[in-house]
Design an enzyme around this catalytic site. Structure first.
Site, PDB file in Angstrom:
ATOM      1  N   TYR A  58      -1.799  -0.327  10.393  1.00  0.00           N
ATOM      2  CA  TYR A  58      -1.920  -0.951   9.058  1.00  0.00           C
ATOM      3  C   TYR A  58      -0.645  -0.313   8.367  1.00  0.00           C
ATOM      4  O   TYR A  58      -0.221  -1.211   7.702  1.00  0.00           O
ATOM      5  CB  TYR A  58      -3.310  -0.021   8.510  1.00  0.00           C
ATOM      6  CG  TYR A  58      -3.509  -0.633   7.332  1.00  0.00           C
ATOM      7  CD1 TYR A  58      -3.824  -1.721   6.712  1.00  0.00           C
ATOM      8  CD2 TYR A  58      -3.067   0.750   6.005  1.00  0.00           C
ATOM      9  CE1 TYR A  58      -4.070  -1.969   5.050  1.00  0.00           C
ATOM     10  CE2 TYR A  58      -3.353   0.331   4.493  1.00  0.00           C
ATOM     11  CZ  TYR A  58      -3.653  -1.020   4.149  1.00  0.00           C
ATOM     12  OH  TYR A  58      -3.992  -1.252   2.916  1.00  0.00           O
ATOM     13  N   SER A 111       0.677  -1.181   0.290  1.00  0.00           N
ATOM     14  CA  SER A 111       0.204  -0.028   0.051  1.00  0.00           C
ATOM     15  C   SER A 111       1.033   1.191   0.058  1.00  0.00           C
ATOM     16  O   SER A 111       1.955   1.200   0.531  1.00  0.00           O
ATOM     17  CB  SER A 111      -0.677  -0.157   1.320  1.00  0.00           C
ATOM     18  OG  SER A 111      -1.495   1.136   1.336  1.00  0.00           O
TER      19      SER A 111
END
Length: 706
Positions: free
Chosen positions: A597, A584
């Site tokens: 995250y 990501s």
């Protein structure tokens, strides 16, 4: 014909499937071509009658000549390279029957066979015809309206038995003709014509070491004639087997229990795949059916296997003979190097024997030698492996060898099995017409011959990645924790493209199970795409230990476990590979409310660098694809994550797609397909890149890697 009569006919068959549906046939009316196609499809649906791509069928109709407007007889026949089980109108050739028969006037003998195939084109009636096959004259020189040329196991057993002609007479009396083995072509058509002239009133002809010709005035008559002839041969063989008592000389080796067989196969297949791929990468298949085990565990295996197969359709797909492994069924396969040391001499000997076969039999105009590796590999007590260029080809090769087993079983019960002389086999395998057919095959796709395992493939980005890899030629293994989603996703692919396995990437054993499924289905694994994940967006003080641990387990530990087990498989295969992490933008850029995250994604990215450095010696390329803002079609953006990101950015959930599109430099909405394209670029194009990150985010300046 009444329904009662149809049911009575159905009851008379024990060894073949009666599949004729009268309602279906009536719906086709008097369209003889459609009835011929229907007959072909139901004959091809029973693998005991003919295997994939084997045999051919035809019909003759009266049509108007487009130039003279006169009535002419046209023969419609399966075209070159087709399959009767799936035959459609586009797969047949339509030829003027009389023109085809007129070729007798110019035929010069056996040396003229290849030229004759070119002359078939001068007989074409239907300009949309598929290329006529070498068997076209076999149908055209016989007068019957409907003809079936099939390769039933029972008939090839009769055809391959010692004293085949005498056995034919014993089964059918004077109602069947017999011609000795001859390579398919125009002269064989002349031999069939002569056989019929010498034996008027026969219902069919047995082709020595090859197969069967049967016919009828209607499509249904031809179908019934074929079934009845095959049934009689099958019954004859079964009676002989009962008299014989034991099959293949009795059992020499006892099979391992099935679970142990599957475990052995999974351990061994990557090694076999690597050895079989010494010239070209191959895809594998495993079979341990009762028919296979009876043969490979028998006393007669040692005598029968080297003899090779008899029917041309068999050995064209299986090579003339298999490789029989000398490994004990209880062999410890945990030490790959030790097992490889035992296997390599057997493969070297097989390759050398194939080279000797080629050099002994070749002619001045023979095509160059092809891949000398075995297609069929037998491991007594465990099962049978096959390796070929794709899953369909290797599965069909396995099916054809099982047909060959049935042929040997039947022929041995009748009298004694005989195989084709090596020179005859070579002349088929290296026939210039076969070579031309191979040269006409379409170019392989970029990822052909490769196997990709994709985590999180039940939907969203993972499914899009699997779709892209499959579209580019790869076999795909879908994994996820949601079985319903996996079943649905797997159902979107054609046969021989995909399989699926439930896989929890936080569980080492679950990952091992997914790899085992991939290996048993396709022979090994070449690419891993770790797309499984979830997203949790919370401020630091709201982030729980559970939040932290689940993200680390799925994204980081899962990636570690997948890579560790993949490395062991890659080393067995010796073919290199690709490992792609779907990370990501958040692993590169600090953002609010995503400490757990973002940290996990950063760990994924740095692990890729470490893996790239360590696995380079194994020719494994390890890279990262960084998505950002994949809202439409992404499972991550369902529920709490979307709400959290909307809150962090001070907008509503509904405004997220437009918000994310506006913030990237290209002002583009990013989709799962875009991520899939990023993956493909790394595994299909950038074959000298490793340790890299590709951002698929529309351009986020603060996430530029350099």
């Amino acid at each position: 014909m009444t329904n009662t009569m149809m049911k009575e006919i159905t009851k008379t068959f024990k060894y073949v499937d009666y599949l004729w549906d009268e309602e279906k046939a009536l719906s086709l009316g008097d369209n003889q071509v459609e009835l011929f196609l229907y007959r072909s499809n139901i004959l091809g649906a029973d693998l005991r009658i003919t295997n994939y791509g084997g045999g051919n069928t035809s019909c003759k109709t009266i049509e108007k000549d487009p130039l003279t407007n006169e009535d002419v007889e046209v023969m419609w026949v399966k075209g070159s390279g087709g399959d009767i089980g799936t035959l459609k109108r586009s797969g047949i050739a339509g030829l003027y029957t009389e023109r085809l028969r007129d070729l007798k006037n110019v035929y010069q003998g056996l040396h003229d066979e290849d030229r004759m195939v070119g002359l078939f084109n001068h007989c074409i009636y239907d300009l949309n015809s598929k290329a006529p096959s070498i068997d076209t004259p076999l149908h055209g020189l016989l007068p019957f309206a409907h003809i079936d040329h099939l390769h039933p196991d029972a008939l090839i057993a009769v055809a391959a038995a010692k004293d085949s002609e005498q056995v034919t007479k014993e089964i059918w009396g004077d109602t069947m003709g017999w011609v000795p083995w001859q390579k398919p072509g125009f002269d064989l058509g002349l031999q069939l014509e002569k056989c019929l002239a010498d034996n008027p009133g026969i219902r069919g002809i047995v082709l020595g070491s090859h197969g069967l010709f049967t016919w009828g005035n209607t499509s249904y008559e031809s179908y019934m004639n074929s079934l009845e002839v095959i049934e009689m041969a099958s019954e004859y063989i079964e009676n002989k087997l009962k008299e014989q008592g034991e099959v293949f000389g009795g059992q020499k080796v006892e099979s391992l229990p099935q679970e142990e067989r599957l475990e052995k196969a999974a351990q061994l297949m990557p090694l076999l795949r690597g050895l079989c791929s010494s010239e070209n990468r191959m895809i594998g298949h495993f079979s341990d059916t009762d028919v296979v085990m009876q043969y490979i565990n028998s006393n007669d295996l040692e005598r029968l296997a080297p003899m090779g197969t008899s029917c041309p359709d068999h050995f064209l797909r299986t090579k003339i003979q298999p490789l029989v492994l000398s490994l004990d069924k209880n062999e410890d396969l945990s030490d790959s190097d030790a097992v490889l040391a035992k296997l390599e001499p057997a493969f070297e000997a097989y390759r050398q024997e194939y080279v000797d076969y080629y050099n002994t039999c070749k002619k001045d105009n023979s095509p160059g030698i092809r891949d000398a590796n075995p297609v069929i590999i037998i491991y007594p007590g465990v099962g049978m492996f096959s390796f070929a260029k794709n899953k369909q080809t290797t599965r069909v090769a396995s099916e054809f060898y099982i047909n060959a087993i049935n042929v040997m079983r039947g022929a041995e019960a009748i009298t004694e099995y005989t195989s084709l002389p090596r020179q005859e086999a070579f002349d088929i395998e290296y026939w210039l017409l076969e070579e031309a057919k191979l040269q006409r095959m379409p170019k392989e796709k970029p990822l052909s011959r490769k196997v990709a395992l994709v985590t999180g493939a039940g939907g969203g980005i993972g499914k899009a990645i699997a779709d892209k890899l499959a579209a580019e030629g790869a076999n795909v293994v879908l994994t996820d924790i949601n079985e319903d989603a996996l079943v649905e996703a797997n159902g979107t692919y054609a046969r021989d493209v995909s399989t699926y396995a439930l896989c929890d990437v936080t569980n080492t054993g679950s990952i091992a199970g997914a790899y085992k499924k991939a290996i048993l289905e396709f022979g090994g694994v070449d690419m891993i795409v770790h797309s499984a994940g979830l997203a949790i967006s919370k401020p630091l003080t709201d982030t729980t230990d559970k939040d932290w641990n689940i993200l680390q387990s799925i994204l980081v530990k899962g990636q570690f476990d997948l890579a560790k087990q993949f490395a062991l498989i890659v080393r067995k295969q010796g073919l290199g590979g690709d490992y792609i992490a779907i990370a990501s933008k958040n692993g590169l850029v600090a953002g609010p409310n995503n400490v757990a995250y973002g940290t996990a994604k950063a760990a994924q990215q740095h692990m890729v660098r470490l893996l790239a450095a360590e696995l380079a010696k194994d020719k494994v390329r390890v890279n990262t694809v960084n998505p950002d803002g994949v809202i439409v079609g992404s499972k991550i953006w369902e529920g709490a994550w979307a709400e959290g990101r909307a809150k962090a950015n001070g907008i509503t959930v509904e405004e997220l797609p437009a918000f994310y599109a506006k913030r990237n430099l290209l002002n583009e909405i990013i989709t799962p397909d875009d991520i899939a394209n990023g993956v493909f670029s790394l595994v299909g194009i950038l074959d000298k890149s490793t340790g890299n990150i590709i951002n698929v985010d529309g351009g986020m300046a603060n996430a530029f890697v350099r």
